[in-house]
Design an enzyme around this catalytic site. Structure first.
Site, PDB file in Angstrom:
ATOM      1  N   ASP A 155      38.112  11.926   2.144  1.00 30.47           N
ATOM      2  CA  ASP A 155      37.350  10.821   1.567  1.00 30.47           C
ATOM      3  C   ASP A 155      36.447  11.290   0.428  1.00 30.47           C
ATOM      4  O   ASP A 155      36.340  10.626  -0.605  1.00 30.47           O
ATOM      5  CB  ASP A 155      36.531  10.110   2.657  1.00 30.47           C
ATOM      6  CG  ASP A 155      35.583  11.049   3.374  1.00 30.47           C
ATOM      7  OD1 ASP A 155      35.874  12.256   3.435  1.00 30.47           O
ATOM      8  OD2 ASP A 155      34.545  10.586   3.872  1.00 30.47           O
TER       9      ASP A 155
ATOM     10  N   ASP B  46      41.665  14.727  10.390  1.00 31.04           N
ATOM     11  CA  ASP B  46      41.162  13.765  11.379  1.00 31.04           C
ATOM     12  C   ASP B  46      41.909  12.433  11.360  1.00 31.04           C
ATOM     13  O   ASP B  46      41.695  11.601  12.232  1.00 31.04           O
ATOM     14  CB  ASP B  46      39.665  13.479  11.130  1.00 31.04           C
ATOM     15  CG  ASP B  46      38.795  14.694  11.394  1.00 31.04           C
ATOM     16  OD1 ASP B  46      39.321  15.675  11.940  1.00 31.04           O
ATOM     17  OD2 ASP B  46      37.599  14.642  11.068  1.00 31.04           O
TER      18      ASP B  46
END
Ligand code: ATP
Ligand code: MG
Length: 440
Positions: A180, A210
């Site tokens: 991100d 993740d």
């Protein structure tokens, strides 16, 4: 097609060059191998959405289909591409680098490909890292290794300086492989590039072990992560059963989302408790984790606990917010904490327990990609290259509803993907482990 579709991809300009790809251009009989600029895939596949569109006469929300375009924006043999990898390691990064280089070189004849060392730091000349020239020979074997061939880093760099570097080196397209943070970073570069009216395409290839990038089916490397974790869980179970009241605690990655822990437990169903960041669990009381663990030991004489690194942070009383170089909150060590709490609880009861604490996090994330992820990485890389050559910018290449699509970076970075504790996936974890719906 509605103009207001939030998933439309920005383009640098009209595509005026014929693609060098030797694909069929015959329409009909499914011979047309190029993807048309108007090809879209429906995002929400539910019947409810279908009926809604039918009743209201609206166009469903769609995403751009990924793939090679017949007409492209960049003149292949005059194009310079750059690749950067940022953030934490994840299986498959090298496969993506290799795929991008091979596609640029062999499909499109791009002659100059620059590797940016050590993440965004490599775009700051003051750091003195220089560049790595990437050729098919250089990247030929890198898919066999985990980690990143280019090196990575965390920490902010000045956007203006980075765009200066791209412009000074005549870079036409930048491929950023990262999570991100990296995607927000490359989008910020894209905004600055637009502000300067420069013609540089910025492309993200979402990397997060993740699996917490929103909208996309799965991020590459995630499957390898729980693949590598599975035999560790199997062996931890052997450890637990090898002692009277044996307890194995295995900490896996998962800062804000517990997909690795949950998937690994489903893949190796020897796990009795999965603790993830999405849960708000307590240790004490009749329904608390410690009591439930005690009941389990009474019945079965062993227990396997998988805990995601970001789980149970609410249990730390005097928590100090410490951040890493990129501003990510550093979590307290929940694994060690649980081990101590469990030991103290059973000591108080004079019940003998044997606790083994296992933390394979860095072994898992450095593994080379498994076969399935390797396929995925190559295909993501190829689609990223097709999109960039077509002059698209500020987009990620990804898979949604099992189809390759282009999605604006701004859309996938709006929020994190998390396990829905009311959903079928988490329910299957509860069925596999037998743990109660809530703990404490
Ligand atoms: P991981 O999944 O490992 O966390 P990541 O890409 O999120 O991967 P970060 O360390 O958070 O890793 O970020 C990578 C890089 O992106 C860092 O250099 C960071 O400074 C930069 N970055 C993060 N957010 C932004 C932003 N909003 N604007 C510009 N740069 C950013
Ligand atoms: Mg991140």
């Amino acid at each position: 097609m509605s103009d207001t579709n939030q998933f439309e991809i920005e383009r640098l300009g009209a595509s005026q060059y014929e693609s060098p790809l030797k694909l069929s251009t015959t329409k009909g009989d499914h011979l047309f191998n190029f993807v048309s600029e108007t090809d879209r895939l429906v995002f929400d596949l539910s019947l409810e959405q279908y009926n809604h569109c039918l009743n209201t006469g609206t166009t469903p929300i769609c995403m751009e289909q990924a793939g090679p375009r017949q007409h492209i924006f960049f003149e292949s043999n005059k194009t310079t591409a750059a690749i950067v990898t940022c953030g934490g390691l994840c299986p498959g990064i090298n496969n993506v680098i290799r795929g991008v280089v091979m596609a640029l070189h062999y499909f499109y004849g791009v002659k100059r490909i620059i590797g940016i060392p050590y993440g965004y730091e490599g775009l700051n000349p003051a750091k003195g890292h220089g560049f790595v020239e990437l050729t098919p020979e250089k990247v030929r074997d890198i898919h066999q290794f985990g980690g990143t061939f280019l090196g990575s880093s965390r920490g902010a760099q000045d956007v203006g300086v980075m765009v200066d570097t791209l412009q000074e080196n005549h870079v036409d397209m930048l491929f950023a492989i990262g999570g991100d943070g990296t995607l927000k970073g490359v989008n910020a570069l894209g905004e600055e590039i637009s502000r300067r009216n420069a013609e540089i395409s910025v492309v993200g290839i979402p990397k997060t072990i993740d699996n917490d990038i929103d909208l996309i089916d799965e991020s590459f490397g995630f499957e390898t992560a729980f693949d590598v974790a599975s035999p560790i869980l199997r062996d931890a179970h052997n450890e637990a059963t090898g002692a009277y009241n044996g307890i194995s605690i295995i900490k896996l990655m998962g800062r804000d989302s517990g997909f690795i822990a949950a998937s690994a437990a489903l893949a190796m169903p020897v796990v009795n408790f999965v603790l993830v960041p999405e849960m708000n669990f307590g240790l004490e009381g009749e329904n608390g984790f410690l009591k439930i663990l005690e009941q389990r030991l009474l019945q079965k004489k062993h227990a396997v606990i998988v805990v995601a690194e970001g789980a149970g942070q609410q249990l730390f009383e005097h928590r100090q917010e410490i951040k890493d170089a990129s501003g990510n909150i550093k979590h307290e060590d929940i694994g060690v904490f649980l081990k101590e709490k469990i030991a103290a609880y059973f000591k108080g009861k004079e019940t003998p327990v044997t606790i083994k604490y296992i933390d394979p996090s860095y072994i898992v994330r450095c593994a080379p990609a498994n076969s399935s992820d390797s396929v995925y990485c190559s295909r993501l890389a190829y689609h990223a290259v097709h999109g960039a050559m077509a002059g698209k910018t500020k987009f990620v290449a990804s898979k949604v509803n099992n189809k390759y699509v282009y999605v604006p970076i701004s859309e996938v970075t709006k929020k994190r993907k998390k396990i829905n504790l009311e959903g079928e996936f988490w329910f299957s974890v509860l069925q596999s482990t037998g743990q109660p719906f809530s703990l404490g």
